[in-house]
Scaffold this active site. Structure first.
Site, PDB file in Angstrom:
ATOM      1  N   ASN A  63      -7.458   9.405  -8.484  1.00  0.00           N
ATOM      2  CA  ASN A  63      -7.017   8.743  -7.257  1.00  0.00           C
ATOM      3  C   ASN A  63      -7.786   9.199  -6.018  1.00  0.00           C
ATOM      4  O   ASN A  63      -7.337   8.980  -4.891  1.00  0.00           O
ATOM      5  CB  ASN A  63      -5.520   9.004  -7.034  1.00  0.00           C
ATOM      6  CG  ASN A  63      -4.673   8.391  -8.128  1.00  0.00           C
ATOM      7  OD1 ASN A  63      -4.883   7.254  -8.517  1.00  0.00           O
ATOM      8  ND2 ASN A  63      -3.708   9.149  -8.634  1.00  0.00           N
ATOM      9  N   HIS A 115       8.013   4.684  -7.565  1.00  0.00           N
ATOM     10  CA  HIS A 115       7.493   5.821  -8.314  1.00  0.00           C
ATOM     11  C   HIS A 115       8.620   6.686  -8.873  1.00  0.00           C
ATOM     12  O   HIS A 115       9.728   6.728  -8.333  1.00  0.00           O
ATOM     13  CB  HIS A 115       6.604   6.665  -7.395  1.00  0.00           C
ATOM     14  CG  HIS A 115       5.831   7.725  -8.103  1.00  0.00           C
ATOM     15  ND1 HIS A 115       6.253   9.036  -8.150  1.00  0.00           N
ATOM     16  CD2 HIS A 115       4.665   7.678  -8.799  1.00  0.00           C
ATOM     17  CE1 HIS A 115       5.372   9.754  -8.836  1.00  0.00           C
ATOM     18  NE2 HIS A 115       4.405   8.966  -9.233  1.00  0.00           N
ATOM     19  N   GLU A 170       7.490   1.261  -2.035  1.00  0.00           N
ATOM     20  CA  GLU A 170       6.137   1.752  -1.813  1.00  0.00           C
ATOM     21  C   GLU A 170       5.401   0.738  -0.957  1.00  0.00           C
ATOM     22  O   GLU A 170       5.724  -0.454  -0.979  1.00  0.00           O
ATOM     23  CB  GLU A 170       5.401   1.953  -3.149  1.00  0.00           C
ATOM     24  CG  GLU A 170       6.071   2.949  -4.078  1.00  0.00           C
ATOM     25  CD  GLU A 170       5.317   3.112  -5.397  1.00  0.00           C
ATOM     26  OE1 GLU A 170       4.063   3.088  -5.387  1.00  0.00           O
ATOM     27  OE2 GLU A 170       5.984   3.257  -6.439  1.00  0.00           O
ATOM     28  N   SER A 202       1.978   1.647  -7.315  1.00  0.00           N
ATOM     29  CA  SER A 202       1.016   2.483  -8.021  1.00  0.00           C
ATOM     30  C   SER A 202       0.540   1.894  -9.343  1.00  0.00           C
ATOM     31  O   SER A 202      -0.493   2.309  -9.862  1.00  0.00           O
ATOM     32  CB  SER A 202       1.627   3.867  -8.281  1.00  0.00           C
ATOM     33  OG  SER A 202       2.818   3.763  -9.042  1.00  0.00           O
ATOM     34  N   ASP A 240       6.886   4.785   0.718  1.00  0.00           N
ATOM     35  CA  ASP A 240       5.933   5.718   0.129  1.00  0.00           C
ATOM     36  C   ASP A 240       4.527   5.132   0.285  1.00  0.00           C
ATOM     37  O   ASP A 240       4.171   4.150  -0.359  1.00  0.00           O
ATOM     38  CB  ASP A 240       6.269   5.926  -1.349  1.00  0.00           C
ATOM     39  CG  ASP A 240       5.383   6.976  -2.016  1.00  0.00           C
ATOM     40  OD1 ASP A 240       4.352   7.347  -1.422  1.00  0.00           O
ATOM     41  OD2 ASP A 240       5.710   7.404  -3.133  1.00  0.00           O
ATOM     42  N   HIS A 272      -0.410   5.187  -1.865  1.00  0.00           N
ATOM     43  CA  HIS A 272      -1.584   4.377  -2.186  1.00  0.00           C
ATOM     44  C   HIS A 272      -1.996   3.483  -1.018  1.00  0.00           C
ATOM     45  O   HIS A 272      -2.866   2.621  -1.178  1.00  0.00           O
ATOM     46  CB  HIS A 272      -1.316   3.538  -3.433  1.00  0.00           C
ATOM     47  CG  HIS A 272      -0.990   4.371  -4.629  1.00  0.00           C
ATOM     48  ND1 HIS A 272      -1.952   4.923  -5.445  1.00  0.00           N
ATOM     49  CD2 HIS A 272       0.205   4.779  -5.128  1.00  0.00           C
ATOM     50  CE1 HIS A 272      -1.373   5.621  -6.407  1.00  0.00           C
ATOM     51  NE2 HIS A 272      -0.068   5.553  -6.234  1.00  0.00           N
ATOM     52  N   LYS A 290      -4.552  11.894  -2.845  1.00  0.00           N
ATOM     53  CA  LYS A 290      -5.258  10.667  -3.239  1.00  0.00           C
ATOM     54  C   LYS A 290      -6.416  10.422  -2.270  1.00  0.00           C
ATOM     55  O   LYS A 290      -7.476  11.014  -2.420  1.00  0.00           O
ATOM     56  CB  LYS A 290      -4.268   9.517  -3.336  1.00  0.00           C
ATOM     57  CG  LYS A 290      -3.274   9.743  -4.492  1.00  0.00           C
ATOM     58  CD  LYS A 290      -2.304   8.632  -4.672  1.00  0.00           C
ATOM     59  CE  LYS A 290      -1.493   8.801  -5.948  1.00  0.00           C
ATOM     60  NZ  LYS A 290      -0.703  10.036  -6.018  1.00  0.00           N
TER      61      LYS A 290
END
Length: 379
Positions: free
Chosen positions: A39, A125, A167, A171, A196, A199, A231
């Protein structure tokens, strides 16, 4: 009477028959594989300035923080990192944790208890799922990105404190959450939206400031942001970003923060250097989007919002075989199988990288197109 040895053996056999057995595969430093499984989207983990900052911090401060952050584990590196992360994302305050997992555990368990309601997207997640369970709150899981279902669940909260978990960029599938609509729903029902940005940070929005910032939600009083430093920033650790009142509450009530040793100096300094590098090279996220779109078109899969591409496979066994073929050709990709996939579909997980030069990136794309086509043709 079965022994523990019998139970372990039976569990392994069941996993093997289902194609779900996993094993650790250590990699050597400096191997020449093209790694599209990790990542490190922007390639900052290996950036000379980031490496030097991490090494200098280890030499100056030592290998570890030495204690929890409320004892002596908070250094000036931590506070500097928190200040610059908050400034970068447009939030009032930030609090850094040893992992992104701990950041999510902390924010949810410190804000929700058995008297609260948690409404969770079905694709969040595992750290948010675990956090919701540990909070002992009432949990409603809604269909992926279903704003109407979220609103319906919040309307039935009955006056309880409510959190919505999502998120920014998911992910596994790599799609984006409808944050505008979710924030509006939370404001209407006086709920907190926990986003979140693991990413999204470093990938989405102007200079990689994340989807929350991109949509103008940084100052929204109902939006709390979490992220990882492992990441796009290429280090390790996690962060919660929000109001100063939120951070004060977490410092005093979040057990994963209070009872955990602070983030070590080396990754703290590395993350800080990576953040400064990103600020100086705001074109890096654009390279991610250009390459991701081209790779998706080449593989015949939908384009995604961020750096993650998901290639569905007809079975766990096919996914593993395709991953192995790519590895034999010099390209490492991820392989997600149940229970790591929210919809039960095994898939290759390919991460787009801005740090590879054009020739190596083009070679990786050619390899992936060939092995995916060959293995899908065999099924």
């Amino acid at each position: 009477m079965n022994t523990w040895a019998d139970w372990f053996a039976a569990q392994r056999t069941a996993r093997e028959e289902a194609g779900l057995q996993r094993a650790l595969r250590p990699r050597a430093a400096g191997d020449d594989l093209l790694d599209l499984a990790n990542n490190d989207y922007l390639g900052l983990s290996g950036h000379p300035d980031v490496r030097r900052a991490a090494a200098d911090a280890a030499l100056w401060w030592g290998a570890g923080a030495g204690a929890s952050r409320l004892v002596t584990g908070t250094t000036t590196l931590h506070t500097e990192l928190e200040r610059e992360l908050a400034e970068f994302t447009g939030r009032e305050a930030a609090l850094v944790f040893s992992t992104g997992y701990h950041a999510n555990l902390s924010v949810v368990t410190a804000l929700a208890d058995r008297d609260a309601l948690i409404v969770s997207d079905a694709h969040v997640h595992a750290s948010l799922i675990d956090a919701a369970r540990l909070s002992r709150a009432t949990i409603r899981v809604t269909a992926h990105n279903d704003v109407a279902a979220m609103r319906e669940a919040l309307a039935a909260a009955g006056g309880r404190r409510a959190l919505v978990l999502t998120e920014s960029v998911f992910s596994v599938l790599g799609d984006a959450a409808p944050l505008d609509d979710l924030a509006e729903a939370c404001a209407d029902h006086d709920a907190l939206l926990v986003v979140d940005e693991a990413h999204g940070l470093g990938v989405i929005g102007h200079g990689g400031r994340g989807l929350v910032h991109h949509l103008g939600l940084s100052a929204h009083p109902n939006v709390v942001m979490t992220a990882t430093l492992s990441k796009s920033l290429g280090a390790m650790g996690g962060v919660v970003l929000g109001s100063a009142a939120l951070v004060d509450h977490l410092v005093n009530r979040a057990r994963p923060f209070i009872f955990d040793t602070g983030l070590a100096p080396a990754p703290a300094a590395g993350a800080l250097a990576a953040l400064r590098t990103l600020r100086g090279e705001p074109q890096l996220p654009e390279r991610i989007h250009e390459r991701s779109a081209a790779l998706a078109d080449r593989l015949g899969v939908p384009r995604t919002a961020g750096a993650v591409l998901s290639v569905p496979m007809p079975s766990p066994q096919t996914a593993v075989a395709t991953q192995a073929a790519a590895l034999a050709a010099g390209v490492r990709v991820g392989c997600f199988r149940p229970p790591s996939v929210p919809d039960g579909v095994s898939r290759l997980r390919i991460t787009t990288h801005a740090g590879l030069d054009d020739a190596r990136w083009a070679h990786a794309v050619d390899v992936l197109a060939r092995v995916v086509e060959n293995h899908l043709a065999l099924t």
